[in-house]
Design a protein around this motif. Structure first.
Motif, PDB file in Angstrom:
ATOM      1  N   GLY A 114     -12.073 -20.607  -6.079  1.00 41.70           N
ATOM      2  CA  GLY A 114     -11.947 -19.129  -5.681  1.00 41.70           C
ATOM      3  C   GLY A 114     -12.924 -18.384  -5.147  1.00 41.70           C
ATOM      4  O   GLY A 114     -14.025 -18.964  -5.311  1.00 41.70           O
ATOM      5  N   TYR A 115     -12.800 -17.311  -4.450  1.00 42.40           N
ATOM      6  CA  TYR A 115     -13.881 -16.500  -4.174  1.00 42.40           C
ATOM      7  C   TYR A 115     -15.021 -16.401  -5.158  1.00 42.40           C
ATOM      8  O   TYR A 115     -16.031 -16.417  -5.195  1.00 42.40           O
ATOM      9  CB  TYR A 115     -13.328 -15.281  -3.341  1.00 42.40           C
ATOM     10  CG  TYR A 115     -12.431 -15.394  -2.171  1.00 42.40           C
ATOM     11  CD1 TYR A 115     -13.216 -15.421  -1.021  1.00 42.40           C
ATOM     12  CD2 TYR A 115     -11.170 -15.427  -2.266  1.00 42.40           C
ATOM     13  CE1 TYR A 115     -12.235 -15.699   0.461  1.00 42.40           C
ATOM     14  CE2 TYR A 115     -10.217 -15.672  -0.990  1.00 42.40           C
ATOM     15  CZ  TYR A 115     -10.974 -15.749   0.173  1.00 42.40           C
ATOM     16  OH  TYR A 115     -10.238 -15.883   1.392  1.00 42.40           O
ATOM     17  N   ALA A 128     -17.438 -11.576  -5.346  1.00 45.45           N
ATOM     18  CA  ALA A 128     -16.266 -12.525  -4.653  1.00 45.45           C
ATOM     19  C   ALA A 128     -15.768 -11.641  -3.093  1.00 45.45           C
ATOM     20  O   ALA A 128     -15.680 -12.398  -2.144  1.00 45.45           O
ATOM     21  CB  ALA A 128     -15.094 -12.408  -5.330  1.00 45.45           C
ATOM     22  N   GLN A 129     -15.913 -10.269  -3.037  1.00 46.20           N
ATOM     23  CA  GLN A 129     -16.044  -9.725  -1.715  1.00 46.20           C
ATOM     24  C   GLN A 129     -17.163 -10.012  -0.802  1.00 46.20           C
ATOM     25  O   GLN A 129     -16.662 -10.581   0.372  1.00 46.20           O
ATOM     26  CB  GLN A 129     -15.851  -8.094  -1.799  1.00 46.20           C
ATOM     27  CG  GLN A 129     -14.456  -7.677  -2.393  1.00 46.20           C
ATOM     28  CD  GLN A 129     -14.456  -6.115  -2.449  1.00 46.20           C
ATOM     29  OE1 GLN A 129     -15.388  -5.585  -2.748  1.00 46.20           O
ATOM     30  NE2 GLN A 129     -13.276  -5.669  -2.305  1.00 46.20           N
ATOM     31  N   GLY A 132     -16.125 -13.544   0.486  1.00 42.06           N
ATOM     32  CA  GLY A 132     -14.940 -13.268   1.563  1.00 42.06           C
ATOM     33  C   GLY A 132     -15.610 -13.003   2.832  1.00 42.06           C
ATOM     34  O   GLY A 132     -14.978 -13.760   3.940  1.00 42.06           O
ATOM     35  N   VAL A 150      -9.730 -19.849  -1.947  1.00 40.11           N
ATOM     36  CA  VAL A 150      -8.463 -18.922  -2.179  1.00 40.11           C
ATOM     37  C   VAL A 150      -8.633 -18.021  -3.455  1.00 40.11           C
ATOM     38  O   VAL A 150      -9.800 -17.968  -3.876  1.00 40.11           O
ATOM     39  CB  VAL A 150      -7.210 -19.846  -2.619  1.00 40.11           C
ATOM     40  CG1 VAL A 150      -7.234 -20.774  -1.697  1.00 40.11           C
ATOM     41  CG2 VAL A 150      -7.907 -20.748  -3.980  1.00 40.11           C
ATOM     42  N   GLU A 151      -7.788 -17.030  -3.413  1.00 43.77           N
ATOM     43  CA  GLU A 151      -7.631 -15.988  -4.578  1.00 43.77           C
ATOM     44  C   GLU A 151      -7.553 -16.568  -5.986  1.00 43.77           C
ATOM     45  O   GLU A 151      -6.864 -17.530  -5.931  1.00 43.77           O
ATOM     46  CB  GLU A 151      -6.589 -14.683  -4.152  1.00 43.77           C
ATOM     47  CG  GLU A 151      -6.968 -14.178  -2.902  1.00 43.77           C
ATOM     48  CD  GLU A 151      -5.885 -13.254  -2.278  1.00 43.77           C
ATOM     49  OE1 GLU A 151      -4.751 -13.436  -3.087  1.00 43.77           O
ATOM     50  OE2 GLU A 151      -6.291 -12.331  -1.647  1.00 43.77           O
ATOM     51  N   SER A 152      -8.203 -16.051  -7.043  1.00 41.15           N
ATOM     52  CA  SER A 152      -8.011 -16.394  -8.253  1.00 41.15           C
ATOM     53  C   SER A 152      -6.583 -16.370  -8.689  1.00 41.15           C
ATOM     54  O   SER A 152      -6.387 -17.397  -9.588  1.00 41.15           O
ATOM     55  CB  SER A 152      -8.875 -15.554  -9.109  1.00 41.15           C
ATOM     56  OG  SER A 152      -8.441 -14.255  -9.274  1.00 41.15           O
ATOM     57  N   GLY A 157      -5.665 -15.655   0.355  1.00 41.18           N
ATOM     58  CA  GLY A 157      -6.692 -14.714   0.899  1.00 41.18           C
ATOM     59  C   GLY A 157      -6.377 -14.560   2.269  1.00 41.18           C
ATOM     60  O   GLY A 157      -5.336 -14.893   2.949  1.00 41.18           O
ATOM     61  N   GLY A 158      -7.642 -14.452   2.804  1.00 39.83           N
ATOM     62  CA  GLY A 158      -7.738 -13.990   4.570  1.00 39.83           C
ATOM     63  C   GLY A 158      -8.177 -15.423   5.129  1.00 39.83           C
ATOM     64  O   GLY A 158      -8.610 -16.403   4.519  1.00 39.83           O
ATOM     65  N   LYS A 166      -4.527 -21.203   8.216  1.00 43.90           N
ATOM     66  CA  LYS A 166      -5.089 -21.735   6.843  1.00 43.90           C
ATOM     67  C   LYS A 166      -3.929 -22.840   6.066  1.00 43.90           C
ATOM     68  O   LYS A 166      -4.152 -23.627   5.456  1.00 43.90           O
ATOM     69  CB  LYS A 166      -5.302 -20.573   6.011  1.00 43.90           C
ATOM     70  CG  LYS A 166      -5.971 -20.948   4.756  1.00 43.90           C
ATOM     71  CD  LYS A 166      -6.562 -19.525   4.076  1.00 43.90           C
ATOM     72  CE  LYS A 166      -7.241 -19.735   2.880  1.00 43.90           C
ATOM     73  NZ  LYS A 166      -8.198 -18.657   2.273  1.00 43.90           N
TER      74      LYS A 166
END
Length: 181
Positions: A114-115, A128-129, A132, A150-152, A157-158, A166
């Motif tokens: 996760g980020y 986290a940002q 990213g 990936v997102e939590s 995510g992007g 991706k």
């Protein structure tokens, strides 16, 4: 030799399972991987390299690029691989470089992070940002596997190469299932 101590910068475009990739290398190692390496995307990548190194990259697939070409070919053929290539980090600095190096050394093939977790690993909980943003600035995607972040909540995510790219990389690594159709 230019002001950055580089005697040469070479590039080539190779076919891959996600479309054409521009690979660029210096005497120090692989310096850039660019998705969708046609037309404007290719010229933008070459311009960025020229600006950084003060020399126009030469199109060539000599010894500088032979290892990366073989490694990426094996990766896209489905051979599980963590890239053991010399890397030139010249196109990254500061926090971004710290995060990318952590990613490259601690998130192996077939796994995700996760980020926020990656932010904690580099001693910046709550960033986290910023992680990213570091992923978006990654000059070595695939080899430095930003697609594995990936997102939590499980979201993708992007991704600078596009979300379909991706998904395809994560499917290749067995993280996501093959599409049904």
């Amino acid at each position: 030799m230019n002001e950055h101590g580089q005697s040469r910068v070479e590039w080539t475009v190779v076919a891959s399972g996600i479309g054409p990739l521009l690979l660029a290398a210096t005497d120090q190692g692989l310096v850039s991987v660019t998705f969708h390496a046609e037309g404007a995307a290719r010229e933008k990548a070459l311009g960025r390299i020229e600006e950084r190194f003060g020399v126009r990259p030469t199109e060539s697939a000599s010894d500088l690029l032979a290892g990366p070409i073989r490694a990426l070919s094996a990766y896209f053929a489905g051979e599980p691989r963590d890239f053991a290539l010399p890397l030139d980090w010249s196109l990254s600095s500061g926090f971004n470089r710290q995060v990318l190096r952590e990613l490259a050394t601690t998130v192996p093939y077939g796994t995700v992070v996760g980020y926020g977790t990656l932010a904690e690993r580099v001693g910046s909980p709550g960033a986290a940002q910023a992680v990213g943003a570091a992923m978006g600035s990654n000059p070595l995607p695939v080899v430095v596997p930003c697609h594995r972040v990936v997102e939590s909540d499980g979201g993708l995510g992007g991704f600078s190469g596009g979300l379909e790219t991706k998904r395809r990389l994560l499917t290749l690594e067995g993280v996501l299932p093959e599409p049904l159709f």
